[in-house]
Motif scaffolding. Sequence first.
Motif, PDB file in Angstrom:
ATOM      1  N   THR A   2       0.834  -1.194   0.000  1.00  0.00           N
ATOM      2  CA  THR A   2       0.000   0.000   0.000  1.00  0.00           C
ATOM      3  C   THR A   2       0.870   1.246   0.000  1.00  0.00           C
ATOM      4  OG1 THR A   2      -1.576  -1.248   1.321  1.00  0.00           O
ATOM      5  CG2 THR A   2      -1.920   1.123   1.152  1.00  0.00           C
ATOM      6  N   LYS A   3       0.530   2.208  -0.831  1.00  0.00           N
ATOM      7  CA  LYS A   3       1.303   3.447  -0.898  1.00  0.00           C
ATOM      8  C   LYS A   3       1.100   4.259   0.374  1.00  0.00           C
ATOM      9  CE  LYS A   3       1.135   3.790  -5.945  1.00  0.00           C
ATOM     10  NZ  LYS A   3       0.675   4.594  -7.099  1.00  0.00           N
ATOM     11  N   ILE A   4       2.175   4.970   0.782  1.00  0.00           N
ATOM     12  CA  ILE A   4       2.138   5.705   2.033  1.00  0.00           C
ATOM     13  C   ILE A   4       1.125   6.837   2.010  1.00  0.00           C
ATOM     14  CG2 ILE A   4       3.941   7.382   1.423  1.00  0.00           C
ATOM     15  CD1 ILE A   4       3.661   5.609   4.805  1.00  0.00           C
ATOM     16  N   ASN A   5       0.844   7.408   0.827  1.00  0.00           N
ATOM     17  CA  ASN A   5      -0.084   8.532   0.762  1.00  0.00           C
ATOM     18  C   ASN A   5      -1.517   8.099   0.443  1.00  0.00           C
ATOM     19  OD1 ASN A   5       0.309   7.787  -1.840  1.00  0.00           O
ATOM     20  ND2 ASN A   5       0.677   9.852  -2.659  1.00  0.00           N
ATOM     21  N   GLU A  11      -6.005   5.575   7.092  1.00  0.00           N
ATOM     22  CA  GLU A  11      -7.006   4.993   7.983  1.00  0.00           C
ATOM     23  C   GLU A  11      -6.380   3.917   8.866  1.00  0.00           C
ATOM     24  OE1 GLU A  11     -10.149   3.497   5.596  1.00  0.00           O
ATOM     25  OE2 GLU A  11     -11.078   5.450   5.270  1.00  0.00           O
ATOM     26  N   LYS A  12      -5.544   3.092   8.269  1.00  0.00           N
ATOM     27  CA  LYS A  12      -4.900   2.031   9.042  1.00  0.00           C
ATOM     28  C   LYS A  12      -4.028   2.619  10.144  1.00  0.00           C
ATOM     29  CE  LYS A  12      -4.823  -1.663   5.590  1.00  0.00           C
ATOM     30  NZ  LYS A  12      -4.018  -2.658   4.898  1.00  0.00           N
ATOM     31  N   VAL A  13      -3.274   3.659   9.816  1.00  0.00           N
ATOM     32  CA  VAL A  13      -2.405   4.294  10.809  1.00  0.00           C
ATOM     33  C   VAL A  13      -3.236   4.827  11.973  1.00  0.00           C
ATOM     34  CG1 VAL A  13      -0.864   6.241  11.240  1.00  0.00           C
ATOM     35  CG2 VAL A  13      -0.546   4.826   9.202  1.00  0.00           C
ATOM     36  N   GLN A 317      -5.893  -8.357  11.067  1.00  0.00           N
ATOM     37  CA  GLN A 317      -6.716  -7.999   9.910  1.00  0.00           C
ATOM     38  C   GLN A 317      -6.355  -6.617   9.367  1.00  0.00           C
ATOM     39  OE1 GLN A 317      -8.735  -9.930   8.310  1.00  0.00           O
ATOM     40  NE2 GLN A 317      -8.929 -11.643   9.717  1.00  0.00           N
ATOM     41  N   ILE A 318      -6.188  -5.645  10.247  1.00  0.00           N
ATOM     42  CA  ILE A 318      -5.911  -4.282   9.790  1.00  0.00           C
ATOM     43  C   ILE A 318      -4.572  -4.202   9.064  1.00  0.00           C
ATOM     44  CG2 ILE A 318      -5.417  -1.923  10.582  1.00  0.00           C
ATOM     45  CD1 ILE A 318      -7.509  -2.470  12.836  1.00  0.00           C
ATOM     46  N   THR A 319      -3.571  -4.904   9.587  1.00  0.00           N
ATOM     47  CA  THR A 319      -2.248  -4.903   8.947  1.00  0.00           C
ATOM     48  C   THR A 319      -2.184  -5.880   7.784  1.00  0.00           C
ATOM     49  OG1 THR A 319      -1.399  -6.631  10.421  1.00  0.00           O
ATOM     50  CG2 THR A 319      -1.116  -4.333  11.131  1.00  0.00           C
ATOM     51  N   GLU A 320      -3.162  -6.800   7.714  1.00  0.00           N
ATOM     52  CA  GLU A 320      -3.171  -7.896   6.735  1.00  0.00           C
ATOM     53  C   GLU A 320      -1.962  -8.810   6.905  1.00  0.00           C
ATOM     54  OE1 GLU A 320      -4.623  -6.844   2.664  1.00  0.00           O
ATOM     55  OE2 GLU A 320      -4.585  -4.801   3.456  1.00  0.00           O
ATOM     56  N   GLN A 321      -1.410  -8.819   8.120  1.00  0.00           N
ATOM     57  CA  GLN A 321      -0.291  -9.708   8.440  1.00  0.00           C
ATOM     58  C   GLN A 321      -0.759 -10.932   9.235  1.00  0.00           C
ATOM     59  OE1 GLN A 321       3.071  -9.125   7.341  1.00  0.00           O
ATOM     60  NE2 GLN A 321       1.754  -7.827   6.076  1.00  0.00           N
ATOM     61  N   PHE A 322      -2.015 -10.941   9.644  1.00  0.00           N
ATOM     62  CA  PHE A 322      -2.646 -12.081  10.315  1.00  0.00           C
ATOM     63  C   PHE A 322      -1.822 -12.558  11.507  1.00  0.00           C
ATOM     64  CE2 PHE A 322      -3.917 -12.246   5.714  1.00  0.00           C
ATOM     65  CZ  PHE A 322      -5.146 -11.643   5.909  1.00  0.00           C
TER      66      PHE A 322
END
Length: 450
Positions: A2-5, A11-13, A317-322
Amino acid sequence: MTKINNIEWSEKVQYLNDIMNLKPVFWVNKHKDNFEEASKKVAYSMADVQDAEARLERFAPFIMQEFPETAPMNGLIESGLTKLTPLKEYLEDKYNTTILGEFYLKRDDTLPIAGTIKARGAIYEVLKYAETLALEHDLLNGIEDDYTKFSSEEFQSFFRQYKIVVGTTGNLGISVGVMSAKLGFEVTVHMSIEAKQWKKDLLRSKGVTVIEHETNFTEAVWQGRAQSDADPKSYFVDDEHSVELFLGYTVAALRLEKQLEEMGIKVNADHPLFVYSPCGIGGSPGGTAFGLKQVYGDNVHCFFAQPTHMPSMLLGQITEQFDKVSVDDFKIDGKTCMDGLAVPRTSGFVAELMSNFFDGGYSVEEEEVHLLLSKMVDLEAINLEPAALAGVPGPVRLFTTAEGQDYINMKNLQDKMQNATHIAWATGGSMVPAADMEVFYQEGLAVINK
């Protein structure tokens, strides 16, 4: 990447900042597809749910024989639904909102044998293992045989050659331990530091070996797995990766469908169903949600609830890193009264599968759970353990948060919410000793009287 901008990244941050600061959040899973598309991405289907249900029906005569408390359900391990009218009114008043639709409690706190939701998946997995061994060694004449044979000395003697091992914060160990011991298996339960003393005492009273660890759930599971892997006649019930555990939980959906039909409660596009489930490692809410999606498709909306101090599924879920991230990675202390949810890292298997199906999640504070526990006693005369209250604020979050309102709008449910059915899944409580329950109750009163 995901691009930083990207707005999504922003939203994730924000979510992660709030979570790290122990603020309650309500998060919507915007990555999931509709049910039809999601089903193409996974290896399981309604056929697997029905297979699990058929297996439990085969074992029903054995279960009824060994556990007479299951006789009213003819050997099925099932719970009822309780309508929450006084508590709903209290929530509306306290949070200054209106909960459109009816509100129910799914009473897995009263499930026979183990008194928690873990009785579903854990007992199912133990029974499937026993069935597999019996078929492989010709103790059964096929699946049409009389399963009360599992009570015989021949079967018991055979199973005494084998071991079952599990790592747990408590409730999973009770379900695995009680059923495994009843079948004759030698059972060892590895318990993490969060496990309550009464749960250890109960297991030991059933002849189960309990190994206590001064560390968290993840480490207890690792120790249990290592012990089991070293013995070819040992079977490990793996809360992190087990497909059988997961499938055992899915059967709840078929039972709930029947209950709702008997109660005249509709679930369709104009009558949405919302289910709010406490979530630790994810197996039980994940299995339940998967089964419900098989039954109701996009007409059921499933949300998982976690402690603000242990939001492992939300982080995954939010990070998609599970399961590649832990609460420790975010400097969250993991200290919670909700011992059944005290899991620092989610199940990768369940989290990845659920990313396609479940609708979102939220976090609850310790004080809120204490307060609701006492109010549940006072207003509904229902005793639940702290973890089992996590689903109760679900409807409040849906109606009082911007994210909840956005979800209703996104699903075009604005004019249908008055027909909604809300179910909070109560995951345990009936087996908690009276003295422990009184401590929980007094903790809640202290919050109320602040």
